[in-house]
Scaffold this active site. Structure first.
Site, PDB file in Angstrom:
ATOM      1  N   LYS A  52       0.975  -1.674  -0.130  1.00 53.97           N
ATOM      2  CA  LYS A  52       0.444  -0.036  -0.067  1.00 53.97           C
ATOM      3  C   LYS A  52       0.746   1.537  -0.141  1.00 53.97           C
ATOM      4  O   LYS A  52       0.726   2.045  -0.628  1.00 53.97           O
ATOM      5  CB  LYS A  52      -0.793   0.354   1.187  1.00 53.97           C
ATOM      6  CG  LYS A  52      -2.025  -0.661   1.340  1.00 53.97           C
ATOM      7  CD  LYS A  52      -3.253  -0.818   2.750  1.00 53.97           C
ATOM      8  CE  LYS A  52      -3.589  -2.238   2.160  1.00 53.97           C
ATOM      9  NZ  LYS A  52      -3.838  -2.721   3.324  1.00 53.97           N
ATOM     10  N   GLN A  96      -5.130  -1.349   9.736  1.00 50.15           N
ATOM     11  CA  GLN A  96      -4.614  -3.363   9.418  1.00 50.15           C
ATOM     12  C   GLN A  96      -5.819  -4.278  10.439  1.00 50.15           C
ATOM     13  O   GLN A  96      -5.150  -4.411  11.722  1.00 50.15           O
ATOM     14  CB  GLN A  96      -3.464  -3.057   9.412  1.00 50.15           C
ATOM     15  CG  GLN A  96      -3.128  -4.695   8.887  1.00 50.15           C
ATOM     16  CD  GLN A  96      -3.445  -4.077   7.359  1.00 50.15           C
ATOM     17  OE1 GLN A  96      -3.303  -3.167   6.209  1.00 50.15           O
ATOM     18  NE2 GLN A  96      -3.997  -5.728   5.964  1.00 50.15           N
ATOM     19  N   ASP A 119     -11.312   1.521   4.462  1.00 45.68           N
ATOM     20  CA  ASP A 119     -11.992   0.136   3.903  1.00 45.68           C
ATOM     21  C   ASP A 119     -13.349   0.217   3.923  1.00 45.68           C
ATOM     22  O   ASP A 119     -13.862  -1.064   4.096  1.00 45.68           O
ATOM     23  CB  ASP A 119     -11.380  -0.211   5.709  1.00 45.68           C
ATOM     24  CG  ASP A 119     -10.569  -0.998   5.257  1.00 45.68           C
ATOM     25  OD1 ASP A 119      -9.331  -1.644   4.475  1.00 45.68           O
ATOM     26  OD2 ASP A 119      -9.779  -1.525   7.017  1.00 45.68           O
TER      27      ASP A 119
HETATM   28  N1  GUN Z   1      -6.434  -7.381   6.542  1.00 48.46           N
HETATM   29  C1  GUN Z   1      -6.303  -8.412   5.517  1.00 48.46           C
HETATM   30  N2  GUN Z   1      -7.585  -7.437   4.356  1.00 48.46           N
HETATM   31  C2  GUN Z   1      -7.714  -5.586   5.270  1.00 48.46           C
HETATM   32  C3  GUN Z   1      -8.333  -4.767   4.578  1.00 48.46           C
HETATM   33  O1  GUN Z   1      -8.376  -4.933   3.834  1.00 48.46           O
HETATM   34  N3  GUN Z   1      -8.184  -4.274   4.947  1.00 48.46           N
HETATM   35  C4  GUN Z   1      -8.131  -4.297   6.873  1.00 48.46           C
HETATM   36  N4  GUN Z   1      -7.877  -3.065   7.786  1.00 48.46           N
HETATM   37  N5  GUN Z   1      -6.910  -5.166   7.006  1.00 48.46           N
HETATM   38  C5  GUN Z   1      -7.218  -6.237   6.234  1.00 48.46           C
END
Ligand code: GUN
Length: 284
Positions: A52, A96, A119
């Site tokens: 990211k 996350q 998200d």
């Molecule tokens: N952990 C695995 N995929 C994701 C996601 O799309 N967002 C978040 N916040 N955590 C994750």
């Protein structure tokens, strides 16, 4: 190999579009701001966050990584969230997941300002999606829709079968597909005669986290197959679809890696820019 839904190339295409939009924002002195909170050490999360960060920096975002110790209390984490909720330069942020066991994920997700919940996990955003008035939606679901859109795959009236009912992928994809006028079936571990149901799919979306579970007998000739799986098997990344078997039957199919993965990040960046554009419009 002319039936590949190429997520990497499509992500680059959307990067170009986003760079143009970001340049426009910069004329108004606005830089899209994205923050990621990561708690503790989790090697999978570290890889996601690194990817990211790489994309955000390539696009010229203001990207902040907030790394917190495993030992942080729930109330300390809530106060970090509160800071981001109140910062004007941060358009969107994510916490996350997974979080350490002593922290209640629902409490944390509920604390994120829905306007900054890039998200799409906060109940407000889940409800907006369900009511066919989506704001931010989960990034993988968004990325899949953008991928299909780029390949001009019309979902209107199609039979879309989704394998997996997670809050992160299965359910939001189902809502987006329904909003786009597909006939949607969600299947899961209790579904009877699964392969009979998946063989009805014009578009089959698989997100179950079981390596190469979907074999040729699950797939109709000519189906579009979207594999959301990211499984590590003997150090190798595998999908939920047995690619070599299924690919000859599919009209189009995503590879793993290079399919949905890059588009998930696109989904996140795309929606952060949308929030930044709202900030720019409010500024006048
Ligand atoms: N952990 C695995 N995929 C994701 C996601 O799309 N967002 C978040 N916040 N955590 C994750």
């Amino acid at each position: 190999m002319d039936n590949i839904l190429d997520g990497k190339a499509t992500a680059s295409y959307f990067d170009e579009e986003m760079l143009t939009r970001i340049a426009k924002l910069k004329e108004k002195d606005i830089t899209p701001g994205l923050a990621v909170i990561m708690v503790g050490d989790n090697s999978a999360s570290e890889i996601y966050v690194r990817n990211k960060k790489r994309r955000a920096e390539k696009l010229g975002f203001n990207f902040e990584e907030i790394l917190l110790l495993d030992s942080i209390s729930e109330s300390e984490l809530l106060s970090e969230i509160d800071k981001l909720n109140n910062r004007d330069d941060i358009d969107g942020f994510i916490v996350q997941l997974p979080l350490p066991k002593h922290i209640n994920e629902d409490t944390i997700v509920n604390a994120v300002n829905p306007a900054k919940d890039v998200d799409g996990f906060a109940p407000y955003n889940v409800g907006k999606l369900y009511m066919n008035d989506p704001q931010q939606v989960p990034a993988t679901a968004k990325g899949i829709m953008l991928l299909l859109e780029k390949y001009k795959i019309d979902v209107d009236g199609k039979n879309v079968v989704i394998v997996g009912r997670s809050n992160i992928v299965g359910r939001p994809v189902a809502s987006l597909m329904l909003n786009a006028h597909a006939t949607v079936t969600i299947t899961h571990s209790h579904t009877k005669n699964l392969s009979e149901v998946t063989r009805q799919a014009d578009i089959l979306i698989v997100a179950i986290g079981r390596s190469e579970f979907i074999t040729a007998d699950f797939v109709k000739d000519g189906a579009v197959v979207v594999d959301v799986g990211m499984n590590r098997v003997d150090g190798k990344l595998t999908g939920d679809v047995k690619f070599d078997e299924v690919s000859p039957k599919a009209s189009l199919i995503t590879p793993v890696p290079g399919g949905v993965g890059p588009m998930t990040i696109t989904g996140l960046m795309y929606q952060t820019i949308q929030i930044a554009e709202r900030r720019a419009n409010a500024k006048g």
